[in-house]
Design a protein around this motif. Structure first.
Motif, mmCIF file in Angstrom:
data_model
loop_
_atom_site.group_PDB
_atom_site.id
_atom_site.type_symbol
_atom_site.label_atom_id
_atom_site.label_comp_id
_atom_site.label_asym_id
_atom_site.label_seq_id
_atom_site.Cartn_x
_atom_site.Cartn_y
_atom_site.Cartn_z
ATOM 1 N N GLU A 153 0.683 -1.264 0.087
ATOM 2 C CA GLU A 153 0.087 -0.024 0.158
ATOM 3 C C GLU A 153 0.760 1.219 0.000
ATOM 4 O OE1 GLU A 153 -3.994 -0.640 2.399
ATOM 5 O OE2 GLU A 153 -2.404 -1.754 3.407
ATOM 6 N N PRO A 154 1.052 1.820 -1.015
ATOM 7 C CA PRO A 154 1.836 3.197 -1.392
ATOM 8 C C PRO A 154 0.785 4.301 -0.886
ATOM 9 C CG PRO A 154 1.449 2.139 -3.251
ATOM 10 C CD PRO A 154 0.748 1.077 -2.390
ATOM 11 N N GLU A 155 1.479 5.358 -0.348
ATOM 12 C CA GLU A 155 0.551 6.472 -0.073
ATOM 13 C C GLU A 155 1.295 7.789 -0.234
ATOM 14 O OE1 GLU A 155 -2.806 5.929 1.062
ATOM 15 O OE2 GLU A 155 -3.196 8.044 0.675
ATOM 16 N N VAL A 156 0.779 8.621 -1.302
ATOM 17 C CA VAL A 156 1.855 9.879 -1.638
ATOM 18 C C VAL A 156 1.333 11.146 -1.338
ATOM 19 C CG1 VAL A 156 3.346 10.692 -3.551
ATOM 20 C CG2 VAL A 156 2.757 8.240 -3.012
ATOM 21 N N ALA A 157 1.788 11.952 -0.502
ATOM 22 C CA ALA A 157 1.330 13.366 -0.458
ATOM 23 C C ALA A 157 1.409 14.018 -1.719
ATOM 24 C CB ALA A 157 2.346 14.012 0.591
ATOM 25 N N PHE A 158 0.493 14.885 -2.024
ATOM 26 C CA PHE A 158 0.609 15.890 -3.309
ATOM 27 C C PHE A 158 0.038 15.238 -4.553
ATOM 28 C CE2 PHE A 158 4.082 17.019 -0.249
ATOM 29 C CZ PHE A 158 3.469 18.181 0.377
ATOM 30 N N ASN B 200 -4.888 10.937 -11.025
ATOM 31 C CA ASN B 200 -4.176 10.637 -12.114
ATOM 32 C C ASN B 200 -2.782 10.390 -11.757
ATOM 33 O OD1 ASN B 200 -4.355 10.658 -15.018
ATOM 34 N ND2 ASN B 200 -3.120 12.274 -15.208
ATOM 35 N N ASP B 201 -2.114 11.031 -10.866
ATOM 36 C CA ASP B 201 -0.798 10.706 -10.493
ATOM 37 C C ASP B 201 -0.577 9.191 -9.992
ATOM 38 O OD1 ASP B 201 0.074 13.434 -10.897
ATOM 39 O OD2 ASP B 201 -0.358 13.808 -8.975
ATOM 40 N N ASN B 202 -1.777 8.795 -9.229
ATOM 41 C CA ASN B 202 -1.959 7.798 -8.618
ATOM 42 C C ASN B 202 -2.007 6.430 -9.506
ATOM 43 O OD1 ASN B 202 -2.194 6.387 -5.918
ATOM 44 N ND2 ASN B 202 -4.416 6.247 -6.245
ATOM 45 N N ALA B 203 -2.746 6.767 -10.562
ATOM 46 C CA ALA B 203 -2.788 5.685 -11.688
ATOM 47 C C ALA B 203 -1.481 5.766 -12.423
ATOM 48 C CB ALA B 203 -3.959 6.010 -12.730
ATOM 49 N N ASP B 204 -0.818 6.870 -12.416
ATOM 50 C CA ASP B 204 0.500 6.756 -13.312
ATOM 51 C C ASP B 204 1.588 5.904 -12.509
ATOM 52 O OD1 ASP B 204 -0.244 8.178 -15.139
ATOM 53 O OD2 ASP B 204 0.611 10.307 -14.538
ATOM 54 N N LEU B 205 1.526 6.129 -10.951
ATOM 55 C CA LEU B 205 2.338 5.442 -10.229
ATOM 56 C C LEU B 205 2.387 3.782 -10.274
ATOM 57 C CD1 LEU B 205 4.366 5.562 -7.822
ATOM 58 C CD2 LEU B 205 2.711 5.637 -6.235
ATOM 59 N N ALA B 206 0.898 3.526 -10.207
ATOM 60 C CA ALA B 206 0.376 2.015 -10.094
ATOM 61 C C ALA B 206 0.950 1.318 -11.638
ATOM 62 C CB ALA B 206 -1.041 1.973 -9.955
#
Lengths: 476, 476
Positions: free
Chosen positions: A244-249, A253-259
């Motif tokens: 489970e990654p969790e990213v401030a800011f 869309n960033d979340n889908a890119d990261l995944a």
């Protein structure tokens, strides 16, 4: 002399040097050729023993026996290997009685049978390959996040939090069933329990992950999670590992890119580091699917499928678009779906499979789900109907990732918690991140075993975790 | 514009380029200079804002508030930093009310107070440093084993095995306390429980690790383990993470070599990757120890101690030699030990500390303990009195590693299990590794939090795990 690993001998072009090798016999033929395996590789090392070797020793070179061999690496005369070891001495470390050895008793043991002897199945080609790939994926996960400056956060396993609504939970307790302490009203007095309150096994580290992300910027968890659901399927475990990654800011869309970047990275790592294992598993899948009718077989081979995922962007659609696709599908029009389709439904497995396997034929990121079927912490979209959620659906597996942008606005979050009867006072620590320097942030959860299923081409989740925990089963 | 991490800006020699930075305010002075932290580094980035910045914005630049800044990296005029950011725009992402912000309420919050607000303590210098170091140690552990070809094995968390005798256990259950199902004799009917039997949280993954080692050669676990012991000390947790490597063909000496190499590797990794954090923690330790009398302070600084461990072989003594040293010590002769010393005792903390801190002044590997104080699976030495066990004791921490060569001889193992009333039938899967191709093998367990304590110089184990679980405490 220190032992040399079989992997290193097979990989090297050198020969003519002395070695000590140790491992387990996989086969022995003509009283001369031993196939020795030490777990470092799928491949066996051929050992050639002297025809004059002591009879007592020869008698004990049986499948499953463990040996220590001193000898010389030489170029092989036979087919199938470049080098082999000419043995000078053979020592039997441990015998193995073929009349009793479970792996010897059946000629081609089934996966079901091997599950019953999970303590020995690591010694087969299939499970050797599966668990070496599992290892590589786990390492790749840590490397991916470490390279990007994420902090690995160990969120608690035992938790008093029961507000997430992610599933049924296991109780953790030291209270006795016989005469447990009771309050005056007859209810159980959990203040007498070990932790001074009722506690459970965690269903997710996300909420604690958010506490880390709002200090370190980027964190991830990788640990066991639990569901006390009575689901006896090929896709469910009561105990499984989750990332489970969790990213401030970050926004959705960033979340889908990261995944996407993450999934590609770990698959690429396995293809680079476990090629032999994956080729073996690809062949295993072909053999397994020979028993299926043509139209149920995979369209792509395993390696081909993995390379496809690496080289193609995932499709992205909103939930609303996905429902439209389903409503306009031949399957819907011909009433082939068991469950009905309309805006607002929680899509069933058959719907997800249609989207991924028939319509898009690739992994799909579905975003912006109706708020009523999603958790309280997901960020509310301006339409008043949907939240900034995302699920990633993979061919053959279904949901592999679930995530969202989180609701960072205190008033909206409190309002939603009240609507959903989630106690805000008890969750003061979660709300504090919104009270003191709140930031937009997003994260997701990926079920590790589902990833391993996808990469290994295995079809039952019990075959990709060493010792599966399922209803009525906690063996080993 | 994508956000740039503060660590990367501070590390680079470049300037004159535009950036977006986001983070939390650590201080704000002269209505012009913001110290901004985003968790990527101990160090803050200085932001210089225009004196004409909108008053409403300036009012909200308070400690703990979150900001997004667009600006230019320039060489700094002030002391203490090479570069700073000249802000073009300042956006308040989240305000922070100093009247309510717990980190603002006390000037120098104590570690005890910060433990009560563990959800916010990551935002302090001390805990930022501690958990970045913890991350690095965890990553170094995976890298160490991966580089050496070990397979990471996820051993089960929920287990029905209760034969190890390693400590008191937590029950895992879905049975109700009110009217639990009962057998005819009145006992609880655990066949009705979720797993069809009584289950607990694991105290160790070792036995399952041995199943992996006898197939893959080298495996390790790194997962949570649990003890339901009512120990409210600075060294005990009810939930903690443990690393347990297990290696086929290793003897006790190889085992100690591996443990030493491993400990050196991960400490070296932290020194190389977390120098700033460790220097900060070293200074913190000096400040903390100023309150102690001179003779109770550490002889070495934190960095000095870590470098000493990297550069010096650990001392190795047998248990019998260790007892002799204690019997001949001034402390014993002057009756300074609270507990008596004689061959056969389970050494107390005071004895271990004497050996490590007074006598050898370095980490010590103690081997070959009396069999009566050690577990059933340890390999029996030829003297009939001792087993091939090892503990590693570290200055200031005590036992940090416990391990042994395992008894690989079926007859000796069964005999010992019978003597110790451990049910051999239930443990058939463990004994099978000795029945079918048994091999000499050895392994050890290292408590992760004790390692983090040692490396960070923190003194309470509750301060090196994000959310500690201890008797009467499962907060967050």
């Amino acid at each position: 002399m220190a032992r040399t690993k079989i992997k290193d001998i097979l990989r090297s072009e050198e020969h003519g040097y002395p070695v000590t090798v140790k491992g387990w016999v996989r086969s022995f033929r003509n009283n001369q050729f031993i196939a020795l395996n030490d777990g470092s590789s799928l491949n066996n090392l051929q050992i050639v023993i002297d025809l004059n070797t002591n009879e007592e020793i020869v008698k004990n070179i049986t499948n499953g026996a463990s040996l220590s061999i001193n000898g010389t690496v030489v170029t092989s005369q036979g087919k199938g290997q470049k080098v082999e070891v000419k043995a000078d001495t053979v020592e039997i470390l441990g015998t193995c009685d073929g009349e009793k050895f479970p792996l010897q008793l059946k000629n081609r043991p089934s996966l079901e049978y091997l599950r019953e002897i999970a303590h020995l199945r690591f010694r087969t080609n299939t499970f050797g390959a599966v668990f070496r790939v599992r290892h590589s994926l786990a390492f790749a996960i840590h490397q991916f996040f470490n390279d990007r400056g994420f902090v690995y956060l160990h969120t608690p396993i035992v938790t008093a939090s029961d507000a997430e609504g992610a599933g049924e939970m296991f109780r953790v307790t030291t209270l006795p069933f016989d005469n447990p302490p009771r309050n005056e009203d007859g209810s159980i007095n959990f203040t007498e329990d070990f932790f001074g309150r009722a506690t459970n096994l965690t269903v997710s580290g996300q909420l604690e992950g958010e506490l880390g992300a709002t200090a370190f910027g980027e964190v991830y968890t990788f640990g066991p999670t639990f569901r006390a659901e009575n689901s006896n399927t090929a896709r469910h475990l009561a105990e499984f590992w989750m990332i489970e990654p969790e990213v401030a800011f970050n926004d959705l869309n960033d979340n889908a890119d990261l995944a996407e970047e993450f999934i590609r990275y770990v698959i690429k790592y396995a293809l680079e580091h476990n090629r032999e294992d994956l080729e073996f598993l690809a062949q295993r899948l072909i053999d397994e699917e020979k028993q299926k009718p043509q139209n149920e077989r995979s369209e792509m081979g395993l390696i081909e499928k993995l390379e496809f995922v690496i080289n193609n962007k995932f499709e992205r659609v909103t939930y609303t678009e996905a429902i439209d696709i389903l409503l306009n599908s031949p399957a819907y029009k011909k009433k082939k779906f068991q469950y009905d389709v309309s805006w607002g439904i929680d899509m069933q497995s058959e719907h997800e499979r249609y989207l991924v396997e028939k319509h898009f034929k690739k992994p799909v990121v579905v975003t912006d789900y109706p708020k009523d079927i999603k958790a309280f912490y997901m960020r509310q979209n301006d339409d008043g109907k949907t939240v900034a959620a995302m699920d990633i659906l993979a061919p053959g597996i279904g949901e592999i990732v679930g995530g969202s942008q989180r609701e960072e606005r205190l008033d909206k979050l409190e309002q939603r918690m009240n609507e959903m009867h989630i106690p805000t006072e008890e969750m003061y620590w979660y709300l504090d991140t919104r009270r003191f320097g709140t930031v937009p942030h997003a994260g997701f959860g990926l079920g590790f075993e589902r990833l391993v299923l996808f990469v290994t081409g295995m079809t039952n989740i019990r075959d990709v975790i060493p010792f599966p925990r399922t209803p009525k089963n906690a063996e080993f």
